[in-house]
Design a protein around this motif. Structure first.
Motif, short mmCIF file in Angstrom:
data_model
loop_
_atom_site.label_atom_id
_atom_site.label_comp_id
_atom_site.label_asym_id
_atom_site.label_seq_id
_atom_site.Cartn_x
_atom_site.Cartn_y
_atom_site.Cartn_z
N SER A 25 0.73 -1.04 0.37
CA SER A 25 0.18 0.06 -0.06
C SER A 25 0.84 1.18 0.21
O SER A 25 2.04 1.10 0.46
N PRO A 26 0.47 2.29 -0.33
CA PRO A 26 0.99 3.60 -0.43
C PRO A 26 1.62 3.75 1.15
O PRO A 26 2.83 4.42 1.47
N GLU A 27 0.84 3.45 2.17
CA GLU A 27 1.37 3.67 3.50
C GLU A 27 2.69 2.78 3.69
O GLU A 27 3.59 3.35 4.19
N GLU A 28 2.69 1.68 3.48
CA GLU A 28 3.99 0.61 3.46
C GLU A 28 4.83 1.16 2.63
O GLU A 28 6.12 0.96 3.16
N ILE A 29 4.81 1.83 1.55
CA ILE A 29 5.81 2.08 0.74
C ILE A 29 6.44 3.64 1.49
O ILE A 29 7.80 3.65 1.53
N GLU A 30 5.74 4.39 1.81
CA GLU A 30 6.23 5.64 2.72
C GLU A 30 6.91 5.19 3.82
O GLU A 30 8.05 5.58 4.25
N ALA A 31 6.52 4.02 4.58
CA ALA A 31 7.37 3.56 5.88
C ALA A 31 8.73 3.09 5.30
O ALA A 31 9.53 3.53 5.97
#
Ligand SMILES: *Cc1c(COP(=O)(O)O)cnc(C)c1O
Ligand code: SF4
Length: 444
Positions: A25-31
């Motif tokens: 997810s975009p959140e996982e990539i940001e992390a």
């Protein structure tokens, strides 16, 4: 060489080339982008293709072991770094801010620097001599790994914080030191991962130790995660055969080649490549012992440990240590309270046969030594932890039981208080660990 055994690293720079990244997810990539700037991040094609189950993201243990996740930084550190994503990573202000966060994460636990030996007044930075029999050596070519563990406490060595680097260039100094220290029987090559060094570099350290001058050195130990992160190191890498020959030479010289393999999860023991590599190492006469920290989200269940130990025994390996995760890096993400750690150890230990009960733990590598929790019990109306040293700076203290007040939340030795209202633990009395001990029992 085929595609699969040609080493390919994935870091912040290129991980987006991986087709599997589409599952995130975009959140996982940001992390990954944020946390990967503070803690080192590196995976490789073997880890990505053969160990991680991409249908089980983000909770897959092998994913969590190698890919940064949001909760590995505190919310405040996370937000600070998030705001800096657009900055040039070569900018001095950027570097300073990132290093400040890294320093807050306690990159040098358990007084590692205090155990750096000296010889004719010079500090030998690539060595650590804490326990009388065993010298740790950090070959400078081995200060990286085939992939990086997100729980790792050695990360300052890989993230360019050079004053914390213990690496030593000269094999010469190692040999000079060991020649004088007749009580040392074991040399443990560690890192990073010493097997990221070439067979040639390793030979320059190890082969001289096989001569008559070093008759007191009985065991060459290699602590490595190459079996789990890159088993092709022993199979198809350019100098795999030379490495295997080096192991054979140690055994032919009448010494033990003890391979300390880091395995954190049974998955790492399941591939064809790891099984072949284990067999190849064993065929040299070397023995493989295994160790791992206990980690929340990776292996915090007795069934996982029991399965891991059974698989290891099936493969002819000897379970050796269960460690408590160190107080550094992303510890808050991975930590398991000591009380729970003991419970997991006991349940796993009691469910395997005696052949696998060679394992010791849960063990804390703390400043005074390796302390294991041998039990939780009630004495004189007080609930206590029963502890003992497996290793100690002062060898006279090994094996003596001592007691700490039970605390269900404590995660490390320094949070424990002596039981029965005492003001100090027995080893804190009379300077039993201090300078005098080094002169008396370690350095003579
Ligand atoms: C664990 C450890 C050793 C080796 O201890 P063994 O019990 O012999 O395996 C040596 N030096 C240090 C600093 C250690 O933490
Ligand atoms: S293999 Fe060992 S030294 Fe390398 S990242 Fe993992 S824990 Fe750290």
């Amino acid at each position: 060489m085929t595609q699969e055994n040609r080493y390919r690293a994935y870091t912040l720079r290129n991980y987006k080339e991986l087709p599997q990244i589409k599952n995130l997810s975009p959140e996982e990539i940001e992390a990954i982008e944020v946390v990967g700037r503070v803690l080192p991040f590196k995976a490789n094609n073997y880890v990505v293709n053969e160990l991680i189950d991409w249908n089980n993201i983000p909770d897959d243990p092998m994913f969590t072991l190698t890919f940064p996740r949001k909760e590995m930084l505190s919310p405040s550190h996370y937000n600070q770094v998030l705001k800096m994503l657009d900055m040039d990573t070569r900018d001095d202000v950027y570097k300073e801010k990132i290093n400040k966060i890294r320093l807050k994460l306690n990159p040098n636990p358990a007084g590692q620097k205090q155990n750096v030996p000296t010889m004719t007044g010079d500090k030998l930075h690539g060595m650590q001599h804490k326990y009388r029999e065993t010298v740790l050596f950090f070959p400078s070519q081995g200060q990286t790994c085939h992939a990086y563990c997100t729980f790792c406490f050695r990360w300052p060595q890989f993230s360019g914080m050079s004053d914390l680097k213990f690496a030593m260039k000269e094999a010469d100094l190692l040999h000079k030191y060991l020649k004088r220290k007749k009580k040392v029987t074991d040399v443990l090559f560690t890192g990073g991962d010493p097997l990221t060094a070439s067979a040639k570099a390793l030979s320059s350290y190890i082969e001289p130790l096989l001569t008559e001058e070093f008759a007191h050195i009985r065991t060459i130990r290699i602590g490595s995660k190459a079996l789990s992160y890159w088993p092709y190191r022993f199979l198809t890498d350019k100098d795999a055969d030379n490495l295997i020959e080096l192991f054979e030479k140690v055994n032919k010289a009448g010494k033990n080649l003890a391979y300390q393999a880091h395995f954190n999860h049974p998955k790492e023991l399941s591939t064809k490549a790891v099984k072949l590599a284990i067999e190849r190492i064993q065929n040299t006469g070397a023995q493989i012992r295994t160790q791992s920290p206990l980690l929340r989200k990776i292996n915090n269940h007795p069934d996982i440990w029991a399965e891991m130990w059974k698989k290891q025994v099936d493969l002819g390996c000897i379970p050796y240590y269960m460690f408590v995760a160190r107080d550094t890096g992303s510890k808050a993400f991975f930590e398991v309270p000591l009380d729970k750690a003991w419970d997991i150890f006991r349940k796993a230990y009691s469910s395997v046969s005696g052949i696998a009960r060679t394992v010791r733990g849960p063990s804390m590598s703390a400043f005074p030594g390796k302390v294991i929790i041998t039990g939780v019990t009630e004495m004189k109306g007080e609930k206590v932890f029963v502890l003992k040293f497996l290793q100690c700076r002062n060898p006279k203290l090994v094996g003596i039981p001592f007691f700490a007040k039970h605390d269900p939340k404590a995660t490390w030795l320094d949070q424990l208080k002596p039981a029965f209202g005492e003001s100090e633990f027995f080893y804190e009395k009379e300077n039993l660990l201090g300078k005098k001990v080094e002169e008396d029992v370690l350095w003579e």
